[in-house]
Design a protein around this motif. Structure first.
Motif, short mmCIF file in Angstrom:
data_model
loop_
_atom_site.label_atom_id
_atom_site.label_comp_id
_atom_site.label_asym_id
_atom_site.label_seq_id
_atom_site.Cartn_x
_atom_site.Cartn_y
_atom_site.Cartn_z
N HIS A 509 -88.14 -31.82 14.60
CA HIS A 509 -88.74 -31.01 15.66
C HIS A 509 -87.94 -31.18 16.96
O HIS A 509 -87.66 -32.31 17.35
N PRO A 510 -87.57 -30.07 17.61
CA PRO A 510 -86.71 -30.17 18.80
C PRO A 510 -87.33 -30.97 19.95
O PRO A 510 -86.61 -31.38 20.86
N ASP A 511 -88.64 -31.18 19.93
CA ASP A 511 -89.27 -32.04 20.93
C ASP A 511 -89.04 -33.51 20.63
O ASP A 511 -89.18 -34.36 21.50
N ARG A 512 -88.75 -33.81 19.39
CA ARG A 512 -88.65 -35.21 18.98
C ARG A 512 -87.22 -35.64 18.66
O ARG A 512 -86.68 -36.54 19.28
N LEU A 513 -86.61 -35.04 17.66
CA LEU A 513 -85.31 -35.50 17.14
C LEU A 513 -85.31 -37.02 17.12
O LEU A 513 -84.53 -37.68 17.81
N ASP A 514 -86.18 -37.54 16.28
CA ASP A 514 -86.50 -38.96 16.26
C ASP A 514 -86.52 -39.41 14.82
O ASP A 514 -87.36 -38.93 14.05
N LEU A 515 -85.56 -40.25 14.43
CA LEU A 515 -84.59 -41.00 15.22
C LEU A 515 -83.56 -40.10 15.91
O LEU A 515 -83.23 -39.04 15.42
N SER A 516 -83.01 -40.65 16.99
CA SER A 516 -81.93 -39.97 17.70
C SER A 516 -80.59 -40.34 17.06
O SER A 516 -80.52 -41.26 16.24
N ASP A 517 -79.55 -39.63 17.44
CA ASP A 517 -78.23 -39.91 16.87
C ASP A 517 -77.80 -41.38 17.06
O ASP A 517 -77.32 -42.02 16.14
N GLU A 518 -78.03 -41.89 18.26
CA GLU A 518 -77.63 -43.29 18.54
C GLU A 518 -78.37 -44.27 17.63
O GLU A 518 -77.79 -45.23 17.12
N HIS A 519 -79.66 -44.02 17.46
CA HIS A 519 -80.46 -44.91 16.61
C HIS A 519 -80.06 -44.80 15.15
O HIS A 519 -80.09 -45.79 14.41
N ILE A 520 -79.68 -43.59 14.73
CA ILE A 520 -79.24 -43.42 13.34
C ILE A 520 -77.98 -44.25 13.11
O ILE A 520 -77.85 -44.95 12.09
N LEU A 521 -77.07 -44.21 14.07
CA LEU A 521 -75.84 -44.99 13.93
C LEU A 521 -76.17 -46.47 13.79
O LEU A 521 -75.58 -47.18 12.96
N ARG A 522 -77.13 -46.93 14.59
CA ARG A 522 -77.52 -48.35 14.53
C ARG A 522 -78.20 -48.67 13.21
O ARG A 522 -77.90 -49.67 12.56
N ALA A 523 -79.12 -47.79 12.80
CA ALA A 523 -79.87 -48.03 11.56
C ALA A 523 -78.93 -47.99 10.36
O ALA A 523 -79.07 -48.77 9.41
N GLY A 524 -77.96 -47.08 10.43
CA GLY A 524 -77.02 -46.94 9.32
C GLY A 524 -76.28 -48.24 9.04
O GLY A 524 -75.98 -48.56 7.89
N LEU A 540 -92.90 -21.27 10.37
CA LEU A 540 -91.70 -21.14 11.19
C LEU A 540 -91.00 -22.48 11.42
O LEU A 540 -89.79 -22.55 11.53
N HIS A 541 -91.79 -23.54 11.51
CA HIS A 541 -91.20 -24.86 11.79
C HIS A 541 -90.26 -25.32 10.68
O HIS A 541 -89.44 -26.21 10.90
N LEU A 542 -90.41 -24.77 9.47
CA LEU A 542 -89.55 -25.20 8.37
C LEU A 542 -88.08 -24.98 8.73
O LEU A 542 -87.20 -25.71 8.29
N ALA A 543 -87.83 -23.97 9.58
CA ALA A 543 -86.45 -23.65 9.95
C ALA A 543 -85.88 -24.64 10.97
O ALA A 543 -84.68 -24.62 11.24
N ASN A 544 -86.71 -25.51 11.53
CA ASN A 544 -86.18 -26.53 12.44
C ASN A 544 -85.29 -27.53 11.73
O ASN A 544 -84.62 -28.35 12.37
N LEU A 545 -85.29 -27.48 10.40
CA LEU A 545 -84.49 -28.41 9.63
C LEU A 545 -83.06 -28.52 10.15
O LEU A 545 -82.47 -29.60 10.20
N ARG A 546 -82.49 -27.39 10.57
CA ARG A 546 -81.10 -27.38 11.04
C ARG A 546 -80.88 -28.38 12.16
O ARG A 546 -79.80 -28.98 12.25
N TYR A 547 -81.89 -28.56 13.02
CA TYR A 547 -81.71 -29.50 14.14
C TYR A 547 -81.77 -30.95 13.66
O TYR A 547 -81.10 -31.82 14.21
N GLY A 548 -82.57 -31.18 12.62
CA GLY A 548 -82.61 -32.52 12.04
C GLY A 548 -81.29 -32.85 11.34
O GLY A 548 -80.77 -33.96 11.46
N VAL A 549 -80.76 -31.86 10.62
CA VAL A 549 -79.49 -32.07 9.94
C VAL A 549 -78.38 -32.28 10.97
O VAL A 549 -77.51 -33.15 10.81
N GLY A 550 -78.41 -31.51 12.06
CA GLY A 550 -77.42 -31.68 13.13
C GLY A 550 -77.48 -33.09 13.70
O GLY A 550 -76.45 -33.72 13.94
N THR A 551 -78.70 -33.59 13.89
CA THR A 551 -78.87 -34.94 14.43
C THR A 551 -78.35 -35.97 13.42
O THR A 551 -77.69 -36.95 13.80
N ALA A 552 -78.63 -35.73 12.14
CA ALA A 552 -78.11 -36.62 11.09
C ALA A 552 -76.58 -36.63 11.10
O ALA A 552 -75.96 -37.68 10.97
N GLN A 553 -76.00 -35.44 11.29
CA GLN A 553 -74.53 -35.37 11.37
C GLN A 553 -74.02 -36.18 12.56
O GLN A 553 -73.03 -36.90 12.47
#
Length: 581
Positions: A509-524, A540-553
């Motif tokens: 969700h664009p309000d959250r993006l949680d974990l954030s990119d920095e935290h993903i790097l640390r958790a990884g 409609l929210h199902l399409a927010n997936l792209r933002y989660g994948v972007g954050t994962a990237q």
DNA sequence: GCCGTTTTCGGCCCGACTGTTTTCAGTCG
């Protein structure tokens, strides 16, 4: 541009706020809030519906439908205009300050004439709030802190807000005669979590037609600068947009230059300098002869510098250049790798759509599996009971059977789960016997954000140690620009996840993006697995997936790191965790 | 103002926390 639905949802949210501020009936406030949510989440464009069609939207009755029609016809709603005339817009903006709601905002306005955040700041410093009933020293402190939070978000906007606008502008400019290429660049292309301004790049021989089309876009309210290669405008929502037009053969260099990040550009320009080259938005040039070497594609430019093409989501100077030089860039996860969503809601709790609609939309996306995870009973407002949850499970099983029958071996599997609430002690909603009936459980923190660091850490670690908790939902609970994440020892939590076989959510969700990119790097670095989920409350929210994948990237994840890219059998094995049996 | 195994009125998600209070209002999730 934003659909009419979003515009009207925002309008009714404003109406609800104004009714609330003016002390109107609390139930009417709720009604318009609910209507706003339903309209925002409705699949069909409201501008195509008549009153009858509109009243078929949940929480939209005759009165609301007529207001929508009035708005679509005249651009305004008289009932809302009346309230707008009574209360300055700035008063409503005050309620955006955390801890300051409609009642206090009205008091501030009526007693002190305050109608802006700046006026409020001044009044606090001048100690003018002291005499107001219900305002004490702690209130002042909380308001000042809230203002600080609000300001720190700056003028940046949510990723999806910027994306909607940018995609619309790209579509418009792509239609202009002579357009060879058009794309958005900048932090938006890098999928940063918030966007300060939008950069649009066009490749064309003549720039004038694009500059004209750009400044004539309907939502442009101000032209800040207007030149031959660059034009800057501001849109109605305050967002600045830059358009640059480059010659067609400079496309690659231009895209590279305007995508950034600045730190990444500085590094590759430095690499160029060391090779006797000069890199600009027009190309890579030989310093001595001035001759252009390459510029047509990003791949060409990177290659000449000795680098593979670097995905935009990695371009932050966080080691991507070194990794590129060693040819060790990660094979990043993409949206098509995702086989299913593991955290979604229905109208059984606070979602908008029934189970069947959510499942149908998921199947439409081509998912191999899809989990329904409504809230458990500990989030009291959701009114969940064992009976309701079990009845839902029966429907999920039934629908699962129907989907399999229809889709053969490729049919989508429906999983039944729950989003559990992690209480202050780290316990969750149900006893183990009941939890054992779920295919998976997401567990999340929803309250008591201000426990001490030790208590918060212990709380999350205990949740990980529960054999029925598979995914920690929105792990830090931050809301971008509104609420900081909880103060837990995340490294300890990440280690517990890795040890117990608990995945960390990347909430899309664009309000959250949680974990954030920095935290993903640390958790990884702890060897944790992740789940990229939408937490969808509507189709409609199902399409927010792209933002989660972007954050994962941006967290350098490959598909192997993310459990919902795995085949179903491997996923199910992971979900069994340490469960008995 | 919306909605309905309550059918045209009467209820509407409910509890916790915080700060200002002396019994509660406001805010939040």
């Amino acid at each position: 541009m934003a659909r009419s639905n979003d515009e009207i949802a925002e309008l009714f949210q404003e109406y609800a706020d104004l009714i609330s501020i003016t002390g109107g009936d609390a139930f009417r406030v709720r009604v318009y809030e609910k209507a706003a949510r339903s309209i925002g989440g409705h699949h069909a464009d409201v501008s195509t519906l008549d009153v009858k069609g509109l009243t078929e939207i949940p929480n939209v009755g005759r009165s609301t439908a007529e207001k929508i029609v009035e708005y679509l016809r005249s651009g305004q709603v008289s009932a809302i205009e009346e309230l707008r005339a009574r209360i300055p817009a700035g008063v409503r903006r005050l309620t955006a300050i955390p801890t300051l709601g409609p009642k206090k905002a009205l008091t501030l306005y009526e007693e002190l004439g305050i109608s802006s955040v700046d006026e409020l700041t001044d009044a606090i410093h001048e100690e003018r709030l002291r005499d107001l009933k219900g305002f004490g020293p702690k209130t002042e402190e909380n308001i000042l802190h809230g203002i600080g939070l609000l300001k720190s978000a700056g003028d940046r906007v949510r990723l999806d807000t910027a994306m909607d606008l940018a995609e619309d502008i790209v579509a418009e400019l792509s239609r202009v005669t002579g357009c060879r290429r058009c794309a958005y660049a900048g932090s938006l292309r890098r999928l940063r979590e918030t966007i300060g301004d939008i950069d649009i790049l066009v490749a064309a021989k003549r720039s004038a037609p694009f500059m004209r089309a750009f400044t004539e876009l309907p939502y442009v309210t101000e032209v800040i600068a207007h030149g031959e290669t660059k034009t800057s405008v501001r849109t109605g929502n305050g967002l600045a947009v830059d358009l640059r037009v480059v010659p067609p053969d400079s496309w690659g260099a231009g895209l590279l230059y305007f995508t950034g990040a600045k730190a990444h550009n500085i590094r590759i320009r430095d690499m160029a300098v060391r090779q006797g080259l000069k890199l600009s938005e027009y190309g890579l040039f030989d310093v001595e002869s001035g001759e252009k070497i390459v510029s047509a594609t990003e791949e060409d430019v990177y290659a000449r510098l000795g680098l593979p093409w670097i995905p935009p989501t990695l371009r932050e100077d966080r080691g991507e250049i070194e990794a590129g030089l060693r040819d060790e860039l990660p094979d990043l996860i993409t949206e098509t790798d995702i086989r299913g969503d593991l955290h979604t809601h229905t109208d059984l709790t606070d979602g908008l759509a029934p189970l069947e609609e959510m499942a149908a939309a998921a199947a439409e996306r081509g998912y191999a599996y899809y989990a329904i995870t409504d809230h458990g009973p500990n989030l009291y407002m959701q009114q969940m009971t064992d009976e309701r949850m079990l009845a839902q499970r029966a429907r999920v099983r039934e629908l699962d059977g129907a989907l399999r029958a229809r889709g053969g071996r490729r049919g989508m599997r429906l999983l039944h789960g729950a989003e559990l609430n992690i209480d202050p002690d780290g316990d969750v909603d149900w006893p183990e016997e009941f939890l054992a009936g779920f295919d998976l459980c997401v567990a999340s923190v929803h309250s008591h954000f201000n426990q001490g660091r030790e208590a918060l850490t212990r709380r999350l670690v205990r949740a990980c140690e529960n054999p029925y908790v598979n995914i920690i939902g929105h792990p830090t609970t931050r809301l971008i620009g509104r609420r900081p994440g909880i103060d837990a020892d995340l490294d300890e939590v990440f280690a517990a996840c890795a040890r117990t076989g608990t995945a960390l959510e990347i909430n899309a969700h664009p309000d959250r993006l949680d974990l954030s990119d920095e935290h993903i790097l640390r958790a990884g670095r702890h060897g944790v697995r992740f789940a990229v989920d939408t937490d969808a409350h509507s189709v409609l929210h199902l399409a927010n997936l792209r933002y989660g994948v972007g954050t994962a990237q941006r967290g350098w994840l490959t598909k192997g790191d993310v459990i919902n890219t795995w085949p179903e059998t491997r996923l199910r094995r992971f979900l069994r965790k340490g469960r008995p049996g």
